[in-house]
Design an enzyme around this catalytic site. Structure first.
Site, short mmCIF file in Angstrom:
data_model
loop_
_atom_site.label_atom_id
_atom_site.label_comp_id
_atom_site.label_asym_id
_atom_site.label_seq_id
_atom_site.Cartn_x
_atom_site.Cartn_y
_atom_site.Cartn_z
N ASP A 75 0.82 -1.20 0.00
CA ASP A 75 0.00 0.00 0.00
C ASP A 75 0.86 1.26 0.00
OD1 ASP A 75 -2.33 -1.55 0.11
OD2 ASP A 75 -2.20 -1.70 2.30
N TYR A 131 7.20 -10.51 6.31
CA TYR A 131 7.12 -9.08 6.59
C TYR A 131 7.91 -8.76 7.85
CZ TYR A 131 3.40 -8.10 3.19
OH TYR A 131 2.68 -7.93 2.03
#
Length: 413
Positions: A75, A131
């Protein structure tokens, strides 16, 4: 119109390739190309075109013509140590890497280009993703609680919030306490409470997390806590809500039983996601209805995608040869970018104030609503029979049963 490639393009066969690259997402509106805004893919595709890897016709024909696919979308503002896109392009030039790098902006790094099989799809071939989320170690110091309460009572301003930023060194016991919380997230669980708008009875809310571990990270800006999260796939905002829940439990504003008794993963119980603009007012009324804290996007980045099932076809996709380049980009560029932005914005300090403010105003983050399955999960209703036309029911009653029907004997051959 984009500038043409520097040199005339010789006729070359197009081959499917995997492009491995890292980037700082600060100046981009996400990874995926989006007309009207600046994105990472837009800059990468333009650099490949200028370097001669994409022809004029394919550059103007759109991504579908070159079979462009991406491993993991990120994002707005989110960084990546390594991400992968697949496309059909001309990769015969031995100087292609240097040419592409010369056309890339400073915040995008090309790690390598690997020849892939014809059917390679970057999204479908990705087996899991890793992540990281980092935040200053002082975020876990309980000594800030009294200071935060004074901030909330006197009204928050930038000077008072900046007072939270103090050097802190966490001990091994502190780290063990944090990991005792993260352990509750491992395995296959229903994460409907960790993404806004997710149906709790939808099977897609189940996610498999293999690793959620905290360790200490020493940077020039001070000590940080690094969360490593490894899973097959993630819901929208899922990691940020996981980190927010860990902070809430650690500081005692979320009941630890909600994790250890698995209430947060119970499909019948729904928590309201805490969301806000960090640049908005600190008004307590603005945050009175939120119950599950959403950690800032600032500390989150994609470490790398994994291609376990595809390694038999192309072993190079393990990215072993690129491991040092990826690690250097994370260490030198991403960590320093997160620390720089936090120093300029005080996002983590302001978020910690909001965490305590929400707890002090609502009394608890532990409120939930009992849910019932949505219409999509209810068993299908039985179709009602249409009433027979007038007179038909009487005729059916008078009609003899099949056993009473008289049949003529079959004719002899």
């Amino acid at each position: 119109m984009a500038d043409a490639a520097e040199t005339p393009q010789a006729k070359q066969p197009k081959k499917k390739a995997a492009v491995i690259f890292g980037y700082l997402g600060t100046n981009y509106s996400g990874l995926q190309i989006n007309p009207g805004v600046s994105t990472v893919e837009q800059a990468l595709e333009l650099a490949l075109y200028k370097a001669g890897a994409i022809s004029d016709a394919n550059h103007e024909g759109g991504f579908s013509k070159i079979q462009w696919t991406r491993s993991s979308r990120t994002d707005k503002g989110v960084h990546a140590g390594a991400n992968v896109v697949a496309l059909k392009c001309m990769i015969g030039d031995p100087d292609l890497l240097a040419k592409v790098r010369s056309h890339l902006p400073q915040d995008i790094a090309l790690h390598g280009i690997i020849r892939a099989t014809r059917s390679f799809n970057a999204k479908n071939a990705t087996s899991s993703r890793e992540y990281e989320y980092i935040m200053p170690a002082w975020m876990f110091s309980r000594q800030h609680e009294e200071f935060v309460k004074s901030v909330l009572s006197d009204g928050a301003d930038e000077a008072m919030v900046s007072g939270l930023v103090q050097p802190v060194t966490l001990a091994d016991d502190d780290l063990a306490a944090i990991n005792s919380i993260t352990n509750a997230f491992r395995g296959t669980l229903n994460y409907h409470n960790f993404s806004s708008g997710t149906d709790s009875f939808d099977p897609s809310s189940n996610r498999y997390i293999t690793k959620f571990h905290a360790s200490l990270l020493q940077l020039p800006e001070g000590q940080f806590v690094r969360f490593e999260i490894h899973g097959q796939s993630f819901l929208f905002n899922m990691i940020r809500l996981m980190v927010g829940a860990v902070l809430g439990v650690h500081h005692g504003v979320i009941n630890s039983d909600l994790l250890h008794k698995k209430d947060l993963f119970d499909s019948r119980k729904k928590f309201v996601v805490m969301s806000w603009s960090l640049r908005s007012s600190f008004s307590s009324q603005h945050h009175s209805r939120f119950h599950l804290p959403l950690a800032p996007a600032l500390g989150l980045f994609l470490q790398k995608p994994l291609f376990s099932g595809y390694l038999k076809k192309v072993p190079e996709m393990e990215l072993t040869e690129l491991k040092d380049d990826i690690a250097a980009f994370i260490q030198d560029r991403i960590y320093s970018e997160i620390a720089r932005l936090d120093s300029a914005r005080n996002e983590f300090a302001r978020w910690l104030c909001l965490l305590y403010r929400g707890h002090s105003h609502t009394g608890s983050w532990n409120t939930f609503t009992e849910l019932t399955p949505g219409a999509a999960t209810q068993p299908p209703k039985k179709k009602r029979k249409k009433p027979a036309p007038p007179g038909v029911e009487d005729w059916l009653k008078q009609k003899p049963a099949p056993s009473e029907c008289q049949t003529e004997p079959a004719a002899a051959d």
